[in-house]
Design an enzyme around this catalytic site. Structure first.
Site: not given
Ligand code: PRP
Ligand code: URA
Length: 214
Positions: A109, A113, A205, A208
């Site tokens: 994400r 944006t 997150d 993380d």
């Molecule tokens: C997080 C989570 C989802 C997304 C959700 O991933 O694991 O995939 O955000 O957000 P959304 O519904 O607004 O799209 P992230 O993009 O942080 O990547 P990561 O899992 O690599 O940390």
């Molecule tokens: N992705 C995450 O990991 N946590 C949130 O709260 C939203 C998006």
């Protein structure tokens, strides 16, 4: 509730799932315990989400006699984590369905944006004939889930279940509007998104916290 497709949306009621999600939320829960909990919750949600898998009678010889007895029917299931955080739930699903194939969809994400960006896609073959289970702990704006399911459908997937641990109402609405044909399983439904599109109260997150990054 303001969902148009409530019959395809299931929120978990099991006290063990609720308890484990509360442990996840606690900012004092460290990486090791967090990872274990995500896997356990993945297993518990998939137990509920797979309750409607089709079965067929097969012949089995018991020590006493031959009988017809039910086994899971059809091609082996496909588990598709959305990278990275979705990976944390995969072992939990495989504990219950060890023969499942595993594909991967890479999305991140954009921090400004909040739009999803695709960076990887590798799926098992015959995806259209398999029950597909997508895993991602967080359903926030819904952008990542919508994009992942679009990719899966482009590759021919038809029977899709999406499993998440925590969802925001905004994301549920957007996802079910974009893909009303999927089945959505939610560990717990939270209040709303904040201005950074994080789920409140949420757990921060997920990626993380699973991988110990910042
Ligand atoms: C997080 C989570 C989802 C997304 C959700 O991933 O694991 O995939 O955000 O957000 P959304 O519904 O607004 O799209 P992230 O993009 O942080 O990547 P990561 O899992 O690599 O940390
Ligand atoms: N992705 C995450 O990991 N946590 C949130 O709260 C939203 C998006």
């Amino acid at each position: 509730m303001h969902y148009k497709n409530m019959e395809n949306v299931t929120v978990m009621e099991h006290p063990l799932i609720k308890h484990k999600i509360s442990r996840l939320r606690d900012k004092a829960t460290g990486t090791n315990e967090f990872r274990t909990l995500v896997e356990e919750i993945g297993m518990l949600i998939s137990y509920e989400a797979l309750a409607d898998l089709p079965v067929e009678d097969v012949e089995v010889e018991t020590p006493i006699e031959t009988c017809m007895t039910p086994m899971i029917a059809g091609k082996k299931m496909a588990v598709i984590p959305i990278l990275r955080a979705g990976l944390g739930m995969v072992e939990g699903v495989l504990d219950l369905v060890p023969t499942a194939k595993v594909g991967h969809i890479g999305l991140f994400r954009d921090p400004e944006t909040h739009e999803p960006h695709e960076y990887y896609c590798k799926l098992p073959d015959f995806i259209g004939e398999r029950q597909v289970v997508v895993t991602d702990p967080m359903l926030a704006t819904g952008g990542s889930a919508i994009a992942a399911i679009e990719m899966l459908k482009k590759h021919g997937a038809k029977k899709i279940k999406f499993m998440c641990i925590i969802a925001a109402p905004e994301g549920v609405d957007k996802l079910m509007e974009a893909h009303p044909d999927i089945q959505l399983y939610i560990g717990q439904l939270d209040r709303c998104l904040n201005e950074d599109a994080y789920i409140c109260p949420g757990l921060g997150d997920a990626g993380d916290r699973i991988f110990g990054t910042k």
